[in-house]
Design a protein around this motif. Structure first.
Motif, PDB file in Angstrom:
ATOM      1  N   ASN A 104       1.035   2.133  -0.314  1.00 38.26           N
ATOM      2  CA  ASN A 104       0.090   3.275  -0.634  1.00 38.26           C
ATOM      3  C   ASN A 104       0.499   3.885  -2.080  1.00 38.26           C
ATOM      4  O   ASN A 104      -0.390   4.178  -2.889  1.00 38.26           O
ATOM      5  N   ARG A 108       3.667   4.413   6.761  1.00 34.60           N
ATOM      6  CA  ARG A 108       2.286   4.847   7.011  1.00 34.60           C
ATOM      7  C   ARG A 108       2.109   6.385   7.523  1.00 34.60           C
ATOM      8  O   ARG A 108       0.915   7.137   7.359  1.00 34.60           O
ATOM      9  N   ASP A 120      -6.055   5.525   6.087  1.00 36.18           N
ATOM     10  CA  ASP A 120      -5.179   3.849   7.109  1.00 36.18           C
ATOM     11  C   ASP A 120      -6.694   3.065   7.677  1.00 36.18           C
ATOM     12  O   ASP A 120      -7.226   2.390   7.730  1.00 36.18           O
ATOM     13  N   TYR A 133     -13.321  -6.085   6.787  1.00 36.55           N
ATOM     14  CA  TYR A 133     -14.155  -5.555   7.850  1.00 36.55           C
ATOM     15  C   TYR A 133     -16.162  -5.587   7.213  1.00 36.55           C
ATOM     16  O   TYR A 133     -16.790  -6.231   8.152  1.00 36.55           O
ATOM     17  N   HIS A 138     -11.890   2.491   6.337  1.00 36.01           N
ATOM     18  CA  HIS A 138     -12.334   1.030   6.649  1.00 36.01           C
ATOM     19  C   HIS A 138     -14.021   1.724   6.960  1.00 36.01           C
ATOM     20  O   HIS A 138     -15.902   1.422   6.651  1.00 36.01           O
TER      21      HIS A 138
HETATM   22  N1  LIG Z   1      -7.436  -4.739   5.162  1.00 37.55           N
HETATM   23  C1  LIG Z   1      -7.304  -4.121   5.706  1.00 37.55           C
HETATM   24  O1  LIG Z   1      -7.133  -4.426   7.170  1.00 37.55           O
HETATM   25  C2  LIG Z   1      -5.644  -3.611   6.192  1.00 37.55           C
HETATM   26  C3  LIG Z   1      -4.531  -4.005   6.761  1.00 37.55           C
HETATM   27  C4  LIG Z   1      -3.297  -3.687   7.120  1.00 37.55           C
HETATM   28  C5  LIG Z   1      -2.895  -3.074   5.715  1.00 37.55           C
HETATM   29  N2  LIG Z   1      -3.566  -3.043   5.025  1.00 37.55           N
HETATM   30  C6  LIG Z   1      -3.040  -1.832   3.638  1.00 37.55           C
HETATM   31  O2  LIG Z   1      -2.439  -2.706   2.476  1.00 37.55           O
HETATM   32  C7  LIG Z   1      -1.386  -2.044   2.161  1.00 37.55           C
HETATM   33  C8  LIG Z   1       0.215  -2.766   3.087  1.00 37.55           C
HETATM   34  O3  LIG Z   1      -0.077  -2.546   3.963  1.00 37.55           O
HETATM   35  P1  LIG Z   1       0.782  -3.499   4.863  1.00 37.55           P
HETATM   36  O4  LIG Z   1       0.755  -3.231   6.398  1.00 37.55           O
HETATM   37  O5  LIG Z   1       0.878  -5.679   4.451  1.00 37.55           O
HETATM   38  O6  LIG Z   1       2.647  -3.121   5.177  1.00 37.55           O
HETATM   39  P2  LIG Z   1       3.918  -3.975   4.678  1.00 37.55           P
HETATM   40  O7  LIG Z   1       4.616  -2.742   5.407  1.00 37.55           O
HETATM   41  O8  LIG Z   1       4.137  -4.768   6.190  1.00 37.55           O
HETATM   42  O9  LIG Z   1       4.801  -4.548   3.130  1.00 37.55           O
HETATM   43  C9  LIG Z   1       4.384  -3.306   2.269  1.00 37.55           C
HETATM   44  C10 LIG Z   1       5.814  -4.606   2.079  1.00 37.55           C
HETATM   45  O10 LIG Z   1       6.040  -3.725   0.512  1.00 37.55           O
HETATM   46  C11 LIG Z   1       7.183  -3.685   0.003  1.00 37.55           C
HETATM   47  N3  LIG Z   1       7.397  -3.160  -0.440  1.00 37.55           N
HETATM   48  C12 LIG Z   1       7.788  -1.854  -0.641  1.00 37.55           C
HETATM   49  N4  LIG Z   1       8.355  -1.238  -2.154  1.00 37.55           N
HETATM   50  C13 LIG Z   1       8.009  -1.894  -3.094  1.00 37.55           C
HETATM   51  C14 LIG Z   1       8.156  -2.455  -4.367  1.00 37.55           C
HETATM   52  N5  LIG Z   1       9.318  -1.316  -5.038  1.00 37.55           N
HETATM   53  N6  LIG Z   1       7.596  -3.419  -4.799  1.00 37.55           N
HETATM   54  C15 LIG Z   1       7.650  -4.372  -3.774  1.00 37.55           C
HETATM   55  N7  LIG Z   1       7.136  -4.820  -3.089  1.00 37.55           N
HETATM   56  C16 LIG Z   1       7.844  -3.393  -2.229  1.00 37.55           C
HETATM   57  C17 LIG Z   1       8.166  -3.293   1.197  1.00 37.55           C
HETATM   58  O11 LIG Z   1       9.226  -4.652   1.410  1.00 37.55           O
HETATM   59  C18 LIG Z   1       7.503  -5.039   2.701  1.00 37.55           C
HETATM   60  O12 LIG Z   1       6.841  -5.896   2.688  1.00 37.55           O
HETATM   61  C19 LIG Z   1      -1.397  -1.027   2.530  1.00 37.55           C
HETATM   62  O13 LIG Z   1      -2.125  -0.627   1.274  1.00 37.55           O
HETATM   63  C20 LIG Z   1      -2.166  -1.087   4.040  1.00 37.55           C
HETATM   64  O14 LIG Z   1      -3.325  -0.092   3.712  1.00 37.55           O
HETATM   65  C21 LIG Z   1      -4.407  -2.985   4.474  1.00 37.55           C
END
Ligand SMILES: NC(=O)c1ccc[n+]([C@@H]2O[C@H](COP(=O)([O-])OP(=O)(O)OC[C@H]3O[C@@H](n4cnc5c(N)ncnc54)[C@H](O)[C@@H]3O)[C@@H](O)[C@H]2O)c1
Length: 393
Positions: free
Chosen positions: A90, A183, A196, A140, A200
């Protein structure tokens, strides 16, 4: 959806970050034309960025990106990129989304968008100034059963909403050995479970019922320290034995009473440390002439009560089928379960359709701001201990 006239136009896609969501967004771009053949655009995976080297290798070798990089700015400056997904932690969303808008790239950004309503408002302003299309990961909404609930409430079929409750009870952090990922750190995430998971819930309640006007909330952190983990290693379900502990400085639980602008009342809560429910996002909406109830753990079912004059009235279980939402794009007959990933394919379609038609379909950054304003009021109320008005615009 408008049928495509003639061959589809290619659209170059850039991916910023390759964690859980980045990999899933990538799959959605690959699946979207199969499920929505009438879409006028055909995504091409041009370039993906992540700071974790094994993730960029995976993007090239397995996801099929033509190019990869460790520097997300190269995604935005790439001449072959028309639209980007922003799926980083985020704290990076504000800088990345504003830069995407200034580069003239349409963007699909994950919730909660900014860490707070100010960041989200600035992202909305930048997108508006640049005239780019936005999409937000409020997936969702797209469950066919949720679409049916939306129709039953919005059409007035079950009367006026009297009261409602929404919840997201999750166990991903119930184990104290659960890793201290971004997180759990306010600087990197903003709110904890409020941004987080409750984001939703707030989006669903506002989407189906209407704006929340006032809140009275409390927040609690139940596990104060967790094992430290480097960025880009594992995911937020990772459990670590031993090692150094670091402080959790955002909340594990949030609960609130709410008043809707339209007069209904209700409550909502979210937890990442619940034991029992595993991934229970859902709602109960009680109206003057019926009710609807949905629980993601049984995503393809909707509990529906229509009318109150029958001696035997009450909930019946309605199974998702081709008449509901986008279900028919995934399965030919009723009660063949759809999945979480399918909801993201629908989101990809809405994003690309918005770009193709130049008008908004699905949740945008404006919807994310409407949610962020409620989350800010929840934060203020948890501190003041009193009701707080949701400040709009
Ligand atoms: N809509 C949904 O249901 C849902 C579910 C999970 C996560 N999310 C959201 O998605 C986003 C990511 O969550 P996630 O679970 O995929 O996280 P994650 O921790 O699995 O992945 C984050 C990625 O960002 C990379 N990263 C960190 N710094 C970086 C940079 N400077 N440049 C490029 N990449 C970089 C990390 O190496 C990692 O691979 C968050 O905002 C989260 O709130 C939404």
């Amino acid at each position: 959806m408008e049928a495509s006239n003639g061959p589809r136009r290619p659209i170059g896609i850039g991916m910023i970050s390759l964690g859980w969501m980045g990999r899933l967004h990538s799959q959605c771009y690959k699946r979207v034309n199969y499920h929505f053949p009438q879409l006028a655009l055909q995504p091409r995976l041009v370039i993906a960025a992540d700071t974790a080297s094994e993730r960029v290798e995976f993007a090239k070798d397995d996801l099929g990106y033509a190019e990869v990089t460790a520097d997300w700015r190269e995604v935005l400056s790439h001449p072959g990129v028309d639209a980007v997904s922003i799926t980083a932690p985020n704290y990076l969303h504000h800088e990345m989304a504003v830069a995407a808008a200034e580069s003239g790239k349409h963007f699909w950004v994950e919730k909660p968008v900014g860490r707070n309503s100010l960041e989200t408002a600035e992202i909305l302003e930048a997108a508006g100034k640049a005239g780019v299309i936005t999409a937000v990961g409020f997936n969702y909404r797209h469950a066919p059963a949720v679409q049916r609930a939306y129709e039953l409430v919005r059409s007035g079929t079950i009367g006026r909403v009297v009261h409602a409750r929404g919840m997201f009870l999750n166990d991903h952090a119930a184990d104290p050995r659960g890793a201290l990922s971004w997180r759990f750190q306010r600087e990197l995430s903003g709110y904890g479970v409020t941004g987080d998971l409750l984001s939703h819930v707030v989006d669903l309640l506002q989407y189906i019922i209407g704006d929340i006007a006032e809140v009275n909330s409390l927040m609690a952190t139940t596990i104060a320290e967790r094992p430290v983990v480097p960025m880009g290693v594992g995911d937020h379900f990772a459990v670590i034995e031993g090692g150094e502990l670091g402080p959790v400085d955002n909340e594990d639980y949030v609960g609130a009473l709410v008043r809707f602008g339209g007069g209904a009342v209700g409550m909502c809560e979210a937890s990442r440390v619940t034991v029992g429910p595993r991934c229970q996002i859902g709602f109960d909406i009680f109206c003057t002439d019926g009710a609807v109830s949905w629980d993601f753990e049984r995503m393809n079912e909707l509990q529906v009560c229509i009318g109150r004059s029958d001696q035997d009235h009450g909930y019946r279980t309605v199974l998702a089928g081709p008449g509901m939402g986008a279900y028919a794009h995934f399965q030919p007959g009723p009660a063949i379960s759809m999945s979480y990933d399918d909801l993201k394919v629908i989101e990809a379609m809405l994003f690309l359709r918005s770009i193709a038609e130049g008008s908004q379909h699905g949740a945008s950054v404006a919807d994310a701001l409407a949610t962020a304003e409620v989350l800010s009021a929840l934060g203020r109320s948890a501190e003041s201990g009193t009701w707080e008005v949701v400040r709009r615009g």
